[in-house]
Design a protein around this motif. Structure first.
Motif, PDB file in Angstrom:
ATOM      1  N   GLU A 202      -0.513  -0.221   0.370  1.00  0.00           N
ATOM      2  CA  GLU A 202       0.742   0.533   0.428  1.00  0.00           C
ATOM      3  C   GLU A 202       0.887   1.348  -0.850  1.00  0.00           C
ATOM      4  O   GLU A 202       0.741   0.813  -1.951  1.00  0.00           O
ATOM      5  CB  GLU A 202       1.938  -0.405   0.576  1.00  0.00           C
ATOM      6  CG  GLU A 202       3.266   0.326   0.634  1.00  0.00           C
ATOM      7  CD  GLU A 202       4.451  -0.619   0.765  1.00  0.00           C
ATOM      8  OE1 GLU A 202       5.593  -0.131   0.858  1.00  0.00           O
ATOM      9  OE2 GLU A 202       4.239  -1.848   0.746  1.00  0.00           O
ATOM     10  N   GLU A 204       3.419   3.808  -2.978  1.00  0.00           N
ATOM     11  CA  GLU A 204       4.845   4.129  -3.092  1.00  0.00           C
ATOM     12  C   GLU A 204       5.036   5.264  -4.084  1.00  0.00           C
ATOM     13  O   GLU A 204       4.468   5.251  -5.179  1.00  0.00           O
ATOM     14  CB  GLU A 204       5.612   2.891  -3.561  1.00  0.00           C
ATOM     15  CG  GLU A 204       7.113   3.053  -3.596  1.00  0.00           C
ATOM     16  CD  GLU A 204       7.806   1.796  -4.109  1.00  0.00           C
ATOM     17  OE1 GLU A 204       7.738   1.567  -5.337  1.00  0.00           O
ATOM     18  OE2 GLU A 204       8.378   1.060  -3.292  1.00  0.00           O
ATOM     19  N   ALA A 216      -3.305   8.038  -1.704  1.00  0.00           N
ATOM     20  CA  ALA A 216      -3.374   7.280  -0.454  1.00  0.00           C
ATOM     21  C   ALA A 216      -4.620   7.666   0.344  1.00  0.00           C
ATOM     22  O   ALA A 216      -5.308   6.796   0.913  1.00  0.00           O
ATOM     23  CB  ALA A 216      -2.112   7.525   0.365  1.00  0.00           C
ATOM     24  N   ARG A 228      -0.462   2.700   3.971  1.00  0.00           N
ATOM     25  CA  ARG A 228       0.880   3.114   4.343  1.00  0.00           C
ATOM     26  C   ARG A 228       1.553   3.798   3.168  1.00  0.00           C
ATOM     27  O   ARG A 228       1.442   3.347   2.035  1.00  0.00           O
ATOM     28  CB  ARG A 228       1.708   1.890   4.763  1.00  0.00           C
ATOM     29  CG  ARG A 228       3.105   2.230   5.288  1.00  0.00           C
ATOM     30  CD  ARG A 228       3.643   1.077   6.109  1.00  0.00           C
ATOM     31  NE  ARG A 228       3.841  -0.103   5.285  1.00  0.00           N
ATOM     32  CZ  ARG A 228       5.002  -0.423   4.706  1.00  0.00           C
ATOM     33  NH1 ARG A 228       6.053   0.359   4.857  1.00  0.00           N
ATOM     34  NH2 ARG A 228       5.109  -1.515   3.981  1.00  0.00           N
ATOM     35  N   ARG A 229       2.229   4.911   3.457  1.00  0.00           N
ATOM     36  CA  ARG A 229       2.991   5.646   2.433  1.00  0.00           C
ATOM     37  C   ARG A 229       4.451   5.255   2.509  1.00  0.00           C
ATOM     38  O   ARG A 229       5.072   5.306   3.569  1.00  0.00           O
ATOM     39  CB  ARG A 229       2.848   7.147   2.641  1.00  0.00           C
ATOM     40  CG  ARG A 229       1.658   7.757   1.996  1.00  0.00           C
ATOM     41  CD  ARG A 229       1.827   7.994   0.509  1.00  0.00           C
ATOM     42  NE  ARG A 229       2.724   9.123   0.267  1.00  0.00           N
ATOM     43  CZ  ARG A 229       3.896   9.017  -0.339  1.00  0.00           C
ATOM     44  NH1 ARG A 229       4.343   7.862  -0.740  1.00  0.00           N
ATOM     45  NH2 ARG A 229       4.628  10.089  -0.545  1.00  0.00           N
ATOM     46  N   SER A 230       5.010   4.844   1.366  1.00  0.00           N
ATOM     47  CA  SER A 230       6.423   4.477   1.302  1.00  0.00           C
ATOM     48  C   SER A 230       7.126   5.390   0.310  1.00  0.00           C
ATOM     49  O   SER A 230       6.677   5.525  -0.833  1.00  0.00           O
ATOM     50  CB  SER A 230       6.584   3.014   0.858  1.00  0.00           C
ATOM     51  OG  SER A 230       5.963   2.148   1.775  1.00  0.00           O
ATOM     52  N   GLU A 311      -0.527   0.782  12.981  1.00  0.00           N
ATOM     53  CA  GLU A 311      -0.278  -0.485  12.301  1.00  0.00           C
ATOM     54  C   GLU A 311      -1.229  -1.528  12.862  1.00  0.00           C
ATOM     55  O   GLU A 311      -1.358  -1.710  14.068  1.00  0.00           O
ATOM     56  CB  GLU A 311       1.173  -0.923  12.526  1.00  0.00           C
ATOM     57  CG  GLU A 311       2.195  -0.011  11.873  1.00  0.00           C
ATOM     58  CD  GLU A 311       2.140  -0.126  10.356  1.00  0.00           C
ATOM     59  OE1 GLU A 311       1.691  -1.179   9.869  1.00  0.00           O
ATOM     60  OE2 GLU A 311       2.534   0.829   9.676  1.00  0.00           O
TER      61      GLU A 311
END
Length: 361
Positions: A202, A204, A216, A228-230, A311
């Motif tokens: 992940e 962020e 990423a 996953r990009r947050s 996912e």
């Protein structure tokens, strides 16, 4: 020392450079490259300041190309070249020429720049703002071995990254990629300390920050795992969390200066990850003039592909193994990665579809 030239030519500018060097007593040329900065009047000062600071490490001839916008029809027909030649203390450790192009001559900036390039020396072209979508096909970019852009200055940075991937040519690079060099080094060093498989990652950071997207994409490309990009409030990148078979590995930077590296089973460590200024970024890019294959591989992974990764559970995710050297696994070929989901879908379809023999019966 400064020499102003109005309505001049490239030949007169070269003569002014020679006069300037003789006047300050340094006739020998000890510069290692030519740096061409293509910008506008508004951003010229900051770009030149960064180039002067970088020249302490890389003495160079800096050519600043400013295309002046014609305000009236009469101005559009009047072609003129004005120049300001700087040598000595006014030009860092090299030479600086400010080129202001008016009228039709602004459409032929490469013809003005070509006679001013240092002979037998590499050429680097840098667009601080308003970079062309295909730098290698730009007339000025065609003169260079290295072409530097900055997607962070674009109106839509993420879309600009996709355009850069489509038009990539060996020698292209981006300051948004240069900004994440310390992050890549730190994450690779962290993976070198463990013998675990990475299951998921992940990243962020600010929502539309191209450096976050590139980091990423680099992790997804090298580790071959879901990333996953947050979004966060920033500044810039704020954290990376890697789920491994040995527990989480976290690199968190909340204040834009000091980060904390946490590895399960080890005490947390404070590491310096300050946000660097433009001069440091340009100096880093000038250290290497060969194509950056790692950047090309990460860029070609694709922003769209990054944001459409399904996912997956920890048991289904393809694993990246932390090993020796760079601490990241070699990526699977793109063709194989693309074929794998198709094979699974085909097998499911085959099980559901009745055979011809059964249909006939």
């Amino acid at each position: 020392m400064k020499i102003d030239l109005t309505d001049t030519t490239a030949g007169e500018i070269n003569k002014a450079l020679v006069r300037g060097r003789r006047a300050i007593g340094t006739p020998a040329v000890g510069m290692v490259l030519t740096l061409v900065i293509v910008t506008d009047e508004e951003n010229a000062y900051d770009a030149l300041k960064a180039a002067d600071d970088a020249s302490l490490e890389h003495p160079s001839r800096t050519l600043v190309v400013i295309k002046r916008i014609s305000r009236t029809p009469r101005d559009r027909t009047a072609s003129r070249l004005d120049a300001e030649v700087r040598v000595g203390a006014d030009a860092g450790t090299g030479e600086t020429v400010m080129l202001r192009l008016y009228g039709e001559v602004s459409q032929h900036a490469d013809s003005v720049v070509l006679p001013l390039l240092l002979p037998d020396a590499p050429v680097v072209v840098w667009w601080p703002v308003n970079a062309p979508l295909d730098p290698a096909k730009d007339p000025l970019g065609a003169l260079a071995q290295r072409r530097v852009t900055d997607t962070y200055a674009a109106e839509e940075p993420v879309r600009e990254l996709a355009a850069r991937a489509d038009a990539y040519t060996p020698g292209d690079t981006d300051l948004s990629w240069t900004r994440i060099t310390p992050w890549r080094s730190m994450l690779a060093a962290a993976l070198d300390q463990v013998t675990c498989e990475v299951r998921a990652v992940e990243v962020e950071g600010e929502e539309f920050n191209p450096s976050c997207e590139l980091l990423a994409m680099w992790l997804a490309d090298r580790l071959n795992v879901p990333v996953r990009r947050s979004p966060s409030a920033g500044p810039g990148l704020t954290g990376v969390r890697m789920e491994t078979t040995c527990g989480p590995i976290t690199l968190d930077r909340a204040d834009g200066s000091l980060a904390t590296l946490s590895i399960k089973g080890q005490p947390g460590r404070a590491v310096a990850l300050k946000r660097r200024d433009t001069a440091e970024l340009i100096a880093e890019e000038l250290r290497r003039l060969d194509p950056d294959d790692t950047y090309a591989s990460a860029l070609r992974y694709g922003v769209d592909r990054l944001h459409t990764v399904p996912e997956q559970g920890a048991d289904e995710a393809p694993a990246g193994t932390a090993g020796e050297g760079a601490g990241v696994a070699e990526p699977a070929p793109v063709e194989e990665a693309a074929k794998a989901p198709a094979k699974k879908a085909a097998s499911r379809t085959a099980k559901k579809a009745p055979s011809r023999k059964a249909t006939a019966k």
